[in-house]
Every structure is written in structure tokens, then in C-alpha cells.
Scaffold this active site. Structure first.
Site, PDB file in Angstrom:
ATOM      1  CE1 TYR A   1     -16.906  12.188 -14.876  1.00 26.48           C
ATOM      2  CE2 TYR A   1     -16.151  12.249 -12.607  1.00 26.48           C
ATOM      3  CZ  TYR A   1     -16.687  11.554 -13.670  1.00 26.48           C
ATOM      4  OH  TYR A   1     -17.004  10.224 -13.522  1.00 26.48           O
TER       5      TYR A   1
ATOM      6  NE  ARG B   1      -2.755   0.563   3.476  1.00 26.84           N
ATOM      7  CZ  ARG B   1      -2.065   0.881   4.577  1.00 26.84           C
ATOM      8  NH1 ARG B   1      -1.370   2.007   4.638  1.00 26.84           N
ATOM      9  NH2 ARG B   1      -2.036   0.084   5.614  1.00 26.84           N
TER      10      ARG B   1
ATOM     11  CG  ASP C   1      -9.880  16.416 -14.646  1.00 26.25           C
ATOM     12  OD1 ASP C   1      -9.232  15.746 -15.460  1.00 26.25           O
ATOM     13  OD2 ASP C   1     -10.931  16.031 -14.102  1.00 26.25           O
TER      14      ASP C   1
ATOM     15  CE  LYS D   1     -13.243   8.195 -17.333  1.00 24.83           C
ATOM     16  NZ  LYS D   1     -13.428   9.500 -16.722  1.00 24.83           N
TER      17      LYS D   1
HETATM   18  C1  LIG Z   1     -13.817  10.064 -15.541  1.00 21.31           C
HETATM   19  C2  LIG Z   1     -13.353  11.400 -15.113  1.00 21.31           C
HETATM   20  C3  LIG Z   1     -13.019  11.648 -13.773  1.00 21.31           C
HETATM   21  C4  LIG Z   1     -13.196  10.632 -12.673  1.00 21.31           C
HETATM   22  O1  LIG Z   1     -12.383   9.515 -12.837  1.00 21.31           O
HETATM   23  P1  LIG Z   1     -12.742   8.023 -12.335  1.00 21.31           P
HETATM   24  O2  LIG Z   1     -11.554   7.233 -12.752  1.00 21.31           O
HETATM   25  O3  LIG Z   1     -14.020   7.625 -13.021  1.00 21.31           O
HETATM   26  O4  LIG Z   1     -12.945   8.091 -10.860  1.00 21.31           O
HETATM   27  C5  LIG Z   1     -12.534  12.917 -13.460  1.00 21.31           C
HETATM   28  N1  LIG Z   1     -12.409  13.882 -14.397  1.00 21.31           N
HETATM   29  C6  LIG Z   1     -12.747  13.663 -15.686  1.00 21.31           C
HETATM   30  C7  LIG Z   1     -12.601  14.781 -16.661  1.00 21.31           C
HETATM   31  C8  LIG Z   1     -13.225  12.432 -16.095  1.00 21.31           C
HETATM   32  O5  LIG Z   1     -13.564  12.243 -17.383  1.00 21.31           O
END
Ligand SMILES: *Cc1c(COP(=O)(O)O)cnc(C)c1O
Length: 377
Positions: free
Chosen positions: A98, A46, A170, A195
Site C-alpha cells: 500500500y 487516551r 496487512d 475499509k
Molecule cells: C487504506 C489502507 C491502509 C491505510 O489505512 P488508513 O486508514 O487510510 O490510514 C493500509 N493498508 C491497506 C491495504 C489499505 O487499503
């Protein structure tokens, strides 16, 4: 080294066997010497483990940061950044963040004592007006989800720094191939590696990359190692594998999305297309200088389209697609389509006729043909 080279080589460790493809290290615990010392630097998985350490080194290099912490999801990484603040601190966040980020702020951290002002982050005057003496963090997300609004990161970072606050971006949708927030003055980058970085729709992960290995990053590291929302070694390994091809996948996503956006913009059943690559898009000028790859402006693989006739018309189009898959998420090889307002529920601020497309790696002509039959049907 350029990002194509880093994507292939960064975080590649050789082991005793000479294996060219890195092994996955699944061990949860690591042996001490007779004197109790840990000469190889690992204690317990961890806290740190070899596969995660390779991934963190790779992501830090891709973003040009000093340090990275990997998490079990983008949302866990978001929470770790915000937990570095203290109750009473103020955050300026995008009104079109988001929706999971907005829920973390509203449902977890406002009750805990954080003050949050949601603004139109694409308008630096609105950001300046929202900053108070207690503002400690300005959160940007660009292009935004799901309306692809573009934030001028250098302008927002300068406003944050003027108030003694940190700027966070982000960077999930742009990826480090297209956008390098740390080079624009941003302090911390957030990724949902679920993603484009993972890129194959088969892992969940998140990451925080910091320009400086400073006190704020130490709090993020604490949330990771003590809070424990860590990714498995297998997910770290899958992610390293996905990153190897990121620059080439992203170019194809961008090319296909551009072709899809131009087709949609010319279609009579379409009310509006949100894609910063279209010269008519309000974010085009900022995106054209902020989002580049190899010196060329590139605008990402996400396109949102508003169908004339509102929710029913949009849902009917989504029901008729054959090649696009009706599913949430983005960044994988297969094209996805989603009616965001249905997913976000009654509190959604998304236009009811909006469909969000994650444009995949199929041939663009096949994608356009599928959308044409769905719109004309
Ligand atoms: C999907 C997403 C998140 C959150 O990520 P997870 O892996 O689903 O927790 C945050 N910001 C953006 C722009 C996203 O597309």
C-alpha cells in the site's frame, strides 16, 4: 464460535440499563476512590476507555489473537508496529505495498535509521534472498494493492521465523472472514478498519492484533497510549456496529467482484484483470487455499483492470461510469473506481492503464451494465 457469531456478539458489554445496543462512553476521565484507587480500571480516555476496550476485545476475537490495540487510522497502526523496532533493524517489505505503507517506510523510518528492502513478496525465494542477519520484521500484504498479488503467508512466516524475525500481515483487503493470518503462523495482523471492517465509508481507523501479548505488542501498546493516535469513542462504536454485519457484507462483495472480474476478463478493450478468483490469475492457487469462508474459497471484493491504450483510455472509461463513484478508498456499500497512477503521483509503480474497483453491494448486473456502457462508450 464461528466468525458470524463472534461478529455479532464479541465485545458486546451489557451496562446497568440493560441496553441491547451498546452505549457510547464519551468520558475523557474516570473517578478515583477516596483512597486514590481506580477499581473500575479506567483512568483517562487516551490510555483506555470502555468503548475502545469493547472494540479491541472484538477485533482480537475475530482474528484469533491474544491482544488488540485500536488506532486513529490504519497508517497510525502501521507506524506503531514499525516503531517497535530499533534504528539499525532491517525490514523486508513488499515492492507493491500500500503506497502509504511504503511512504511510512521510506519517508519516516528510513531517515530514522530503519533499513528496508522491498521485494516481490509473492515469491518466497525473493523473500529468503532479502533476509539478512539484521532482519527483525517481514511485512506482507495480501492480496496486495493495487495489483492483487497473493503472498503465501505460511511460507513467508516460516522464512521470517527462521531468521528470528516477526511476520506481519496487512489483512485489510481480505478481512478476518476470508483470511486468518495468525492461524497461518503470522505474528501480528494490521488493519485499516476504515475499509471493510467499518464497511460504510464513514469512519477512519486502524488496528493491530497480536498472536501473543508479548514484548513486541507492549511496544505497540506504548505507541498507542503514549503516542496518542487513538480513535474516538464514537468511531469505535461505529466500527463495532459495522463489524456486526461483516461476514454477510463480505460474501456479497466477493460474489459481485467475481461476476465483475469475469465480465471484464472477456471484454475486448481489457488488457488484463487482476483478481485471484480467476483461475488464470497467478495468485489463484495460493489464494484458493489461503482465502476461505465456511470451507469455500473466496477472493474478496477488490478487482483491478488494465484498459488497452494506457492512461488516457483508462481515464476515459473512468469518466463514463454512472453507477461507480470516482473516489479513493474501498470496502463501503457503494462501488468505487480509481485511476491509481494519478493518485500515487510520478513515483507510482502502478501500470498507467490500471483502474482499481472496490466492488460494492449493489446488484452485480447493474454494476456490469455500467462497466459495459463505460467500456463501449
Ligand atoms: C487504506 C489502507 C491502509 C491505510 O489505512 P488508513 O486508514 O487510510 O490510514 C493500509 N493498508 C491497506 C491495504 C489499505 O487499503
Amino acid at each position: 464460535m464461528r466468525i458470524e457469531t463472534l461478529a455479532v456478539h464479541a465485545g458486546r458489554e451489557s451496562d446497568a440499563t440493560g441496553a441491547v445496543a451498546a452505549p457510547i462512553n464519551l468520558s475523557t476521565t474516570f473517578e478515583r476512590e477516596a483512597d486514590g484507587s481506580l477499581p473500575r480500571g479506567f483512568v483517562y480516555a487516551r490510555t483506555d476507555n470502555p468503548t475502545r476496550r469493547s472494540l479491541e476485545g472484538c477485533l482480537a476475537q475475530l482474528e484469533g489473537g491474544a491482544a488488540c490495540a485500536a488506532f486513529a487510522s490504519g497508517s497510525a497502526a502501521t507506524l506503531a508496529i514499525l516503531l517497535a523496532l530499533a534504528p539499525g533493524d532491517h525490514v523486508v517489505a513488499p515492492a507493491d505495498a500500500y503506497y502509504g505503507t511504503a511512504r511510512i517506510l521510506r519517508e519516516l523510518l528510513e531517515p530514522w535509521g530503519l533499513a528496508v528492502t522491498f521485494v516481490n513478496m509473492a515469491d518466497p525465494r525473493a523473500v529468503a534472498a532479502a533476509i539478512t542477519g539484521r532482519t527483525r520484521l517481514v511485512w506482507a500484504e495480501t492480496p496486495s494493492n493495487p495489483t492483487l498479488a497473493v503472498t503465501d503467508l505460511a511460507a513467508v512466516a516460516a522464512l521470517a521465523h527462521g531468521a528470528g524475525a516477526v511476520a506481519v500481515c496487512d489483512n485489510t483487503w481480505a478481512t478476518p472472514l476470508l483470511q486468518q493470518p495468525l492461524a497461518l503462523g503470522v505474528d501480528v495482523v494490521l488493519h485499516s478498519t476504515t475499509k471493510y471492517l467499518g464497511g460504510h465509508g464513514d469512519l477512519t481507523g486502524g488496528a493491530v492484533v497480536a498472536r501473543e501479548d508479548d514484548a513486541l505488542f507492549a511496544r505497540v501498546r506504548l505507541a498507542q497510549t503514549v503516542g496518542g493516535a487513538v480513535p474516538s469513542p464514537f468511531d469505535c462504536w461505529l466500527l463495532l456496529r459495522g463489524i456486526r454485519t461483516l461476514p454477510y457484507r463480505m460474501r456479497a462483495h466477493c460474489d459481485n467482484a467475481g461476476q465483475v472480474a469475469r465480465f471484464l476478463a472477456a471484454h475486448p478493450r481489457v488488457e488484463a484483470v487482476h483478481y485471484p478468483g480467476l483461475p488464470t490469475d497467478p495468485g489463484h492457487a495460493v489464494a484458493a487455499r489461503q482465502m476461505t469462508a465456511g470451507g469455500r474459497a473466496r477472493f474478496g471484493g477488490m478487482v483491478s483492470v488494465q484498459i488497452r491504450g494506457g492512461a488516457d483510455a483508462a481515464l476515459a472509461v473512468a469518466a463514463r461510469v454512472r453507477l461507480f463513484t470516482r473516489a479513493t478508498s474501498l470496502g463501503g456499500p457503494e462501488s468505487l473506481i480509481e485511476h491509481r497512477a494519478s493518485v500515487e503521483g510520478p513515483a507510482s509503480r502502478t501500470p498507467p492503464g490500471l483502474l482499481r474497483l472496490s466492488v460494492g453491494l449493489e446488484h452485480a448486473d447493474d454494476l456490469v451494465a455500467d462497466l459495459a456502457q463505460a467500456l463501449d462508450g
